[in-house]
Design a protein around this motif. Structure first.
Motif, PDB file in Angstrom:
ATOM      1  N   LEU A 275       0.821  -1.213   0.000  1.00 30.79           N
ATOM      2  CA  LEU A 275       0.000   0.000   0.000  1.00 30.79           C
ATOM      3  C   LEU A 275       0.854   1.262   0.000  1.00 30.79           C
ATOM      4  CD1 LEU A 275      -2.674  -1.183   2.569  1.00 30.79           C
ATOM      5  CD2 LEU A 275      -3.082  -0.657   0.174  1.00 30.79           C
ATOM      6  N   SER A 276       2.019   1.189   0.693  1.00 27.73           N
ATOM      7  CA  SER A 276       2.831   2.400   0.838  1.00 27.73           C
ATOM      8  C   SER A 276       3.338   2.911  -0.500  1.00 27.73           C
ATOM      9  CB  SER A 276       4.024   2.106   1.746  1.00 27.73           C
ATOM     10  OG  SER A 276       4.964   1.288   1.065  1.00 27.73           O
ATOM     11  N   ALA A 277       3.370   2.042  -1.516  1.00 30.12           N
ATOM     12  CA  ALA A 277       4.114   2.405  -2.721  1.00 30.12           C
ATOM     13  C   ALA A 277       3.272   3.049  -3.819  1.00 30.12           C
ATOM     14  CB  ALA A 277       4.801   1.170  -3.279  1.00 30.12           C
TER      15      ALA A 277
ATOM     16  N   TYR B 170       2.005  15.238  13.156  1.00 28.82           N
ATOM     17  CA  TYR B 170       1.174  14.105  13.572  1.00 28.82           C
ATOM     18  C   TYR B 170       2.032  12.884  13.889  1.00 28.82           C
ATOM     19  CZ  TYR B 170      -3.444  16.110  13.125  1.00 28.82           C
ATOM     20  OH  TYR B 170      -4.576  16.857  13.342  1.00 28.82           O
ATOM     21  N   ALA B 171       3.137  12.705  13.159  1.00 30.20           N
ATOM     22  CA  ALA B 171       3.999  11.560  13.437  1.00 30.20           C
ATOM     23  C   ALA B 171       4.673  11.711  14.798  1.00 30.20           C
ATOM     24  CB  ALA B 171       5.038  11.392  12.340  1.00 30.20           C
ATOM     25  N   ILE B 172       5.024  12.945  15.174  1.00 26.69           N
ATOM     26  CA  ILE B 172       5.649  13.163  16.487  1.00 26.69           C
ATOM     27  C   ILE B 172       4.713  12.690  17.594  1.00 26.69           C
ATOM     28  CG2 ILE B 172       6.259  15.003  18.135  1.00 26.69           C
ATOM     29  CD1 ILE B 172       7.535  16.526  15.834  1.00 26.69           C
ATOM     30  N   LEU B 173       3.404  12.914  17.395  1.00 19.97           N
ATOM     31  CA  LEU B 173       2.439  12.605  18.458  1.00 19.97           C
ATOM     32  C   LEU B 173       1.958  11.164  18.414  1.00 19.97           C
ATOM     33  CD1 LEU B 173       0.341  15.878  18.181  1.00 19.97           C
ATOM     34  CD2 LEU B 173       1.993  15.295  19.958  1.00 19.97           C
TER      35      LEU B 173
ATOM     36  N   LEU C 229       4.940   5.775  10.316  1.00 19.35           N
ATOM     37  CA  LEU C 229       5.452   5.673   8.949  1.00 19.35           C
ATOM     38  C   LEU C 229       4.413   6.130   7.933  1.00 19.35           C
ATOM     39  CD1 LEU C 229       7.372   2.298   9.284  1.00 19.35           C
ATOM     40  CD2 LEU C 229       8.293   4.612   9.338  1.00 19.35           C
ATOM     41  N   ALA C 230       3.118   5.935   8.238  1.00 19.59           N
ATOM     42  CA  ALA C 230       2.072   6.389   7.322  1.00 19.59           C
ATOM     43  C   ALA C 230       2.065   7.915   7.255  1.00 19.59           C
ATOM     44  CB  ALA C 230       0.710   5.865   7.770  1.00 19.59           C
ATOM     45  N   TYR C 231       2.159   8.572   8.413  1.00 19.07           N
ATOM     46  CA  TYR C 231       2.236  10.039   8.399  1.00 19.07           C
ATOM     47  C   TYR C 231       3.463  10.498   7.627  1.00 19.07           C
ATOM     48  CZ  TYR C 231      -1.556  10.655  11.765  1.00 19.07           C
ATOM     49  OH  TYR C 231      -2.780  10.679  12.373  1.00 19.07           O
ATOM     50  N   SER C 232       4.554   9.755   7.753  1.00 16.46           N
ATOM     51  CA  SER C 232       5.759  10.203   7.065  1.00 16.46           C
ATOM     52  C   SER C 232       5.663   9.976   5.563  1.00 16.46           C
ATOM     53  CB  SER C 232       7.006   9.571   7.679  1.00 16.46           C
ATOM     54  OG  SER C 232       7.236   8.317   7.135  1.00 16.46           O
TER      55      SER C 232
ATOM     56  N   LEU D 220      11.279   0.461   5.317  1.00 13.72           N
ATOM     57  CA  LEU D 220      10.847   0.794   6.677  1.00 13.72           C
ATOM     58  C   LEU D 220       9.623  -0.035   7.070  1.00 13.72           C
ATOM     59  CD1 LEU D 220      11.252   4.664   6.570  1.00 13.72           C
ATOM     60  CD2 LEU D 220      12.318   3.160   8.251  1.00 13.72           C
ATOM     61  N   LEU D 221       8.670  -0.152   6.139  1.00 11.09           N
ATOM     62  CA  LEU D 221       7.458  -0.899   6.481  1.00 11.09           C
ATOM     63  C   LEU D 221       7.715  -2.399   6.506  1.00 11.09           C
ATOM     64  CD1 LEU D 221       4.880   1.391   4.764  1.00 11.09           C
ATOM     65  CD2 LEU D 221       4.863   0.703   7.157  1.00 11.09           C
TER      66      LEU D 221
END
Lengths: 561, 86
Positions: A220-222, A256-259, A267-270, A307-308
């Motif tokens: 999905l990430s790609a 959002y990734a920080i939180l 990783l999704a936010y990134s 990463l994923l």
């Protein structure tokens, strides 16, 4: 030889995807590995220009049109399908893998589409394929998949309305560079941007992707966000609004990734953060910036998948996904830890990794155009990437505290795919020339200058210092952060709770009033749209799209949680 | 956690004395990267990016601002992670 050229590379993966669910387990392995390689070969047989075209109901359809940009994106999609297939060899869900291959194939279909109708058709097949992949996550994935599908159907409606308007206005179906200067073109842009994870609907991505299985999320990430990057490069290069949208995405992803506490949601936010860099580059629109956006999409797919994969390996071996439950895994999963760290360094554009040689081209594009604020924001965001993904992900998953977990390394095929993609990350970082050679425009850029390396090291290492000094503030808690998706997940609940309190007579009166209002509304509709109605004379696509959008919106608000 | 294990039993990366050592190495590397500004010739595009150790202080400041902003935002938007489960 011409006969070979006319095999659209997309078909190989789509047909394979349809076959995989009916194959025996042993045969499946071959079908997960060989077709992506065949596809890769076919991609490089596609010459420049329109290769396949025909007329359909008076519209020119060109399902296969080649150029450097098409081949670049198709190449990375095929490499990704191979890596994902290798990683998923031990995944015992043939339907998920089949859907993932159809999804990958249709992404390649978009990359070679010469006309808007073909783009739209493959766009929708991607939506279906990816939704099925999400569904195989089990549990919450069912509902997350429905929400995901609804957003992408909305995107599809906008895109279709835009495409119809564009064709009727210009008389051509050709997919070419345009500017958002008419309603139809704005609709096309909106349809593209929804898939890119742009505001305000970005929440679909961190909502759905992390609910998929350990193997599904890697696929999905790609494809969805990067086909969106591709169509934006092809369709809207230099559209200034993309600079603002891209910068918003960059910082939204970081904050959002920080939180966030769930490792795969980080990783999704990134992903949104990284796609933001690409969208900004497309908005800048110079040759340097567009080359940068394309190169960054290529390297991003590899390190994000890596990463994923490492996160997927952790999930597969421990069954846990929250930072608060993880930590200290470097003791027993050293290879997964090293590969995940290589991915994390690449996403941060650390020198000698692939991110360094691609992202810097976008910043260079901004500097060349004397866009000081854009350049400063991109530099700040680069520091933020190291903070939210580069250190945060490996630190909280593999180091941090000793969680007491002592999982083994994952099976051989998962390790092999991680090692393969790690080699790509480092290899392209050290020797970027093969990538630069296949970019859409000739590259006149040297990433490894003393000044650039020192600049990047200072930027990243001091973000690292900030991370460890502020570790107390970054400590993860069992929380989520509300996002725009509250409007279709939480609002319905809130309204429901409201009505429970004020039930009884007030409720009955409300229902009665609503009923009468609906009847009145239907009578009005009949007056205007009925056989005698003014609006019955034509069927404007625009109003159809608006009604479909409104209905979808109402459905989302009232039926989703 | 019945009895605290001696740090010798754990992985070398987890021992406090080694973590202290890593901190010193890290600080040394930070110093070296800033001192490199004396050696390499930067090509500032805008002026501010030509200040001494620009990327170092800018990167650090950017991260502080981002974390503080995120923290402030979370005061309004943070919910238990079971929020949508009900």
């Amino acid at each position: 030889m011409m006969a070979e050229f006319s095999i659209p590379p997309a078909l190989v993966l789509i047909v394979t995807g349809l076959l995989i669910p009916v194959l025996q387990k042993r045969a499946r392995s071959i079908f997960l590995l060989a077709p992506p390689l065949l596809t890769l070969w076919l991609i490089w047989q596609v010459p420049d220009g329109v290769i396949l075209s025909f007329e359909f109901m008076g519209y020119g359809i060109a399902p296969l049109k080649g150029d450097a940009l098409s081949r670049l994106f198709a190449t990375i999609f095929a490499i990704m399908a191979f890596g994902g297939g290798l990683f998923s060899l031990n995944r015992d869900q043939p339907a998920e893998l089949g859907a993932a291959f159809v999804y990958a194939g249709s992404a390649i279909g978009v990359a070679f589409a010469g006309d808007l109708i073909t783009v739209f058709i493959f766009w929708e097949i991607m939506a279906v394929g990816s939704t099925i992949v999400v569904w195989f996550g089990g549990g919450e994935a069912q509902r997350a998949g429905l929400r995901y599908a609804a957003i992408h159907l909305l995107g599809g409606v906008l895109l279709m309305a835009g495409v119809a308007g564009e064709i009727s206005a210009t008389g051509t179906t050709e997919f070419r560079a345009i500017q958002p200067d008419s309603i139809a073109r704005w609709l096309i842009l909106a349809g593209f941007l929804i898939n890119a994870g742009a505001p305000p609907l970005s929440a679909w991505l961190p909502d759905a992707y992390p609910e998929a299985s350990w193997s599904g999320t890697v696929f999905l990430s790609a494809f969805t966000t990067k086909t969106a990057v591709y169509v934006l490069i092809r369709g809207f290069p230099g559209a200034e609004i993309l600079i603002f949208i891209g910068l918003y995405m960059v910082f939204y992803g970081i904050i959002y990734a920080i939180l966030e506490n769930d490792m795969r949601r980080i990783l999704a936010y990134s992903i949104i953060n990284q796609v933001g860099f690409m969208v900004t580059g497309i908005g800048i629109g110079t040759t340097m910036a567009l080359n940068g956006a394309a190169a960054h999409a290529f390297t991003h797919i590899i390190y994000k998948a890596l990463l994923l994969m490492s996160a997927g390996s952790v999930l597969h071996m421990t069954g846990k996904r929250k930072c608060t439950d993880l930590g200290g895994l470097f003791r027993t999963m050293p290879l997964t830890c090293i590969c995940g760290t290589i991915g994390a360094l690449s996403i941060s554009s650390f020198p000698l990794t692939s991110g360094f040689i691609s992202k810097s081209m976008i910043a260079q594009g901004a500097a060349d155009e004397h866009m000081m604020i854009v350049w400063m924001l991109l530099a700040a965001a680069s520091a933020g990437v190291f903070l939210h993904a580069g250190i945060k992900f490996p630190w909280f998953v593999f180091f941090q505290k000793d969680s007491g977990l002592r999982p083994d390394e994952p099976p051989w095929n998962m390790k092999a795919s991680m090692v393969l993609f790690s080699v790509f990350c480092i290899g392209l970082g050290i020797y970027p020339d093969p990538l630069y050679a296949i970019l859409p425009a000739p590259v006149d850029y040297q990433p490894y200058t003393g000044a650039h390396v020192v600049f990047q090291l200072q930027l990243l290492l001091f973000s690292g210092l900030a991370f460890f000094l502020m570790l107390g503030w970054l400590k993860r808690t069992l929380t989520i952060t509300l996002d725009f998706d509250w409007f279709y997940r939480g609002l319905g609940q809130a309204l429901q709770a409201e009505f429970q309190i004020k039930s009884g007579a007030a409720w009955t009166a409300f229902v009665d009033r609503t009923y009468r209002a609906v009847i009145r509304f239907l009578e009005t509709v009949y007056r205007h749209h009925g056989p005698q109605g003014v609006l019955a004379r034509t069927w404007p696509t625009g109003s159809m799209a608006i009604w479909a959008t409104l209905l979808l919106g109402a459905y989302l608000i009232f039926y989703y949680r | 956690m019945a009895k605290k294990k001696s740090s010798r039993d754990d992985h070398w990366l987890a021992r406090p004395e080694n973590i202290r050592l890593l901190w010193w190495i890290f600080i040394a590397i930070l110093a070296v990267t800033v001192l490199c500004d004396f050696i390499v010739h930067h090509h500032p595009h805008f002026g501010i990016d030509g200040t001494f150790g620009f990327a170092a202080w800018f990167g650090f400041a950017a991260c502080v601002v981002l974390v503080v902003f995120a923290k402030a935002l979370s005061a309004f938007l943070k919910r238990p992670d079971t929020y949508y489960d009900g």
